[in-house]
Design an enzyme around this catalytic site. Sequence first.
Site, PDB file in Angstrom:
ATOM      1  N   LYS A 161      54.180  36.252  36.708  1.00  0.00           N
ATOM      2  CA  LYS A 161      54.805  36.005  38.009  1.00  0.00           C
ATOM      3  C   LYS A 161      56.149  35.316  37.881  1.00  0.00           C
ATOM      4  O   LYS A 161      56.481  34.746  36.848  1.00  0.00           O
ATOM      5  CB  LYS A 161      53.829  35.234  38.906  1.00  0.00           C
ATOM      6  CG  LYS A 161      52.728  36.183  39.383  1.00  0.00           C
ATOM      7  CD  LYS A 161      51.950  35.695  40.548  1.00  0.00           C
ATOM      8  CE  LYS A 161      51.034  36.849  41.011  1.00  0.00           C
ATOM      9  NZ  LYS A 161      49.886  36.363  41.765  1.00  0.00           N
TER      10      LYS A 161
ATOM     11  N   ARG B 172      43.225  36.689  36.318  1.00  0.00           N
ATOM     12  CA  ARG B 172      43.668  38.076  36.528  1.00  0.00           C
ATOM     13  C   ARG B 172      44.969  38.277  35.760  1.00  0.00           C
ATOM     14  O   ARG B 172      45.967  37.630  36.065  1.00  0.00           O
ATOM     15  CB  ARG B 172      43.883  38.313  38.028  1.00  0.00           C
ATOM     16  CG  ARG B 172      44.413  39.693  38.398  1.00  0.00           C
ATOM     17  CD  ARG B 172      44.691  39.751  39.901  1.00  0.00           C
ATOM     18  NE  ARG B 172      45.153  41.053  40.310  1.00  0.00           N
ATOM     19  CZ  ARG B 172      46.409  41.467  40.231  1.00  0.00           C
ATOM     20  NH1 ARG B 172      47.345  40.658  39.741  1.00  0.00           N
ATOM     21  NH2 ARG B 172      46.755  42.679  40.637  1.00  0.00           N
TER      22      ARG B 172
HETATM   23  N1  PMM Z   1      48.588  38.946  42.603  1.00  0.00           N
HETATM   24  C1  PMM Z   1      49.079  40.183  42.753  1.00  0.00           C
HETATM   25  C2  PMM Z   1      48.260  41.245  43.170  1.00  0.00           C
HETATM   26  N2  PMM Z   1      46.950  41.024  43.437  1.00  0.00           N
HETATM   27  N3  PMM Z   1      45.130  39.563  43.564  1.00  0.00           N
HETATM   28  C3  PMM Z   1      44.618  38.332  43.454  1.00  0.00           C
HETATM   29  N4  PMM Z   1      43.321  38.119  43.747  1.00  0.00           N
HETATM   30  N5  PMM Z   1      45.366  37.275  43.041  1.00  0.00           N
HETATM   31  C4  PMM Z   1      46.693  37.417  42.730  1.00  0.00           C
HETATM   32  O1  PMM Z   1      47.329  36.408  42.384  1.00  0.00           O
HETATM   33  C5  PMM Z   1      47.271  38.718  42.863  1.00  0.00           C
HETATM   34  C6  PMM Z   1      46.441  39.779  43.277  1.00  0.00           C
HETATM   35  C7  PMM Z   1      50.526  40.450  42.496  1.00  0.00           C
HETATM   36  O2  PMM Z   1      50.738  40.601  41.167  1.00  0.00           O
HETATM   37  P1  PMM Z   1      51.057  42.035  40.470  1.00  0.00           P
HETATM   38  O3  PMM Z   1      51.963  42.775  41.416  1.00  0.00           O
HETATM   39  O4  PMM Z   1      51.752  41.625  39.241  1.00  0.00           O
HETATM   40  O5  PMM Z   1      49.767  42.725  40.231  1.00  0.00           O
END
Ligand code: PMM
Length: 315
Positions: free
Chosen positions: A233, A272
């Site tokens: 991030k 994650r």
């Molecule tokens: N961050 C992203 C997408 N989905 N889901 C959860 N539960 N927690 C998160 O912090 C989260 C998520 C955005 O990140 P990406 O675009 O790099 O996947």
Amino acid sequence: MSTAPRPDSEHRPAGWGSFENLPTGRTLVMGVLNVTPDSFSDGGAHSGPEAAVAHGLRMMADGADIVDVGGESTRPGSERIPPAEERRRILPVVEALAAAGAVLSVDTLHAGTAEAALDAGAHVVNDVSGLSVGQDMIDLVARRQAPYVLMHARGTPDTMDGLAGYGEVVGDVLGELEGLRDRLVDAGLAPERIVLDPGLGFAKRGAQNWELLRGLHRLTATGHRVLVGASRKRFLGALLEQDGTPRPAAGRDTATAAVSALSAHAGAWCVRVHDVRPSADAVAAAHAWLGVEPAVLRPGADAGVPPAASSGADR
Ligand code: PMM
């Protein structure tokens, strides 16, 4: 960067098969599988669902306990796509990975997509709507008693960057999560099916993300499982900036793994991440530090027969 697939004889990832079978007593690793048209494109030949499925299997072999399948980016300013297109992207991937024994979450803002994914074999709904959650999503997860990742967010991907005003960020985020949690419980969802997530980067400025990580114990103290999504991030890019230029996303995996280890140490249920192997290793080191038995570190470690969640043998 993902590691290369192992030779065929070893490359038979055995997933945990169901949410109930996931190991307890250690932090889990969720691998991110973004199924967008350009995610796995090598110029054409391998851009279909097969490449996404292969990537999911590789993440399982690398130590992913859960694979998080998403068809729509939620980055700030990202383009919204119709739910029908989202379903077209993810459902074949969900079906194939479920057949391979993967425990799957579906990363979606849409109740219709979540329901179709549950029907196709997904186990968990991962919804980044936060305060914008629709009543249709709440009703769905209550009706299906689906494990639900309740992530904190304000506004939409287009507006959230302007909504990061907090009195005390940990208390405010926790309070807003508890309000949403109460709505879910009132609708009938069992409290133990609700996973709390501070929503790093979603209506959070750089330092606020670190405050939330420092205050993670206040989320775990609710008794709910807690998920941390720090991977690659912007706040990690800012941490690693050089001469005022943020470190690009591809160079943030070591810092991500450090946050994974610290999240495990702080009692997170799951991290994650995009690059699974470094975080799985980092979490394993944190567990060794804490004295957690190494016996359940990898799916398939015991010839693919996961221990029953209730056995307690993995504590
Ligand atoms: N961050 C992203 C997408 N989905 N889901 C959860 N539960 N927690 C998160 O912090 C989260 C998520 C955005 O990140 P990406 O675009 O790099 O996947």
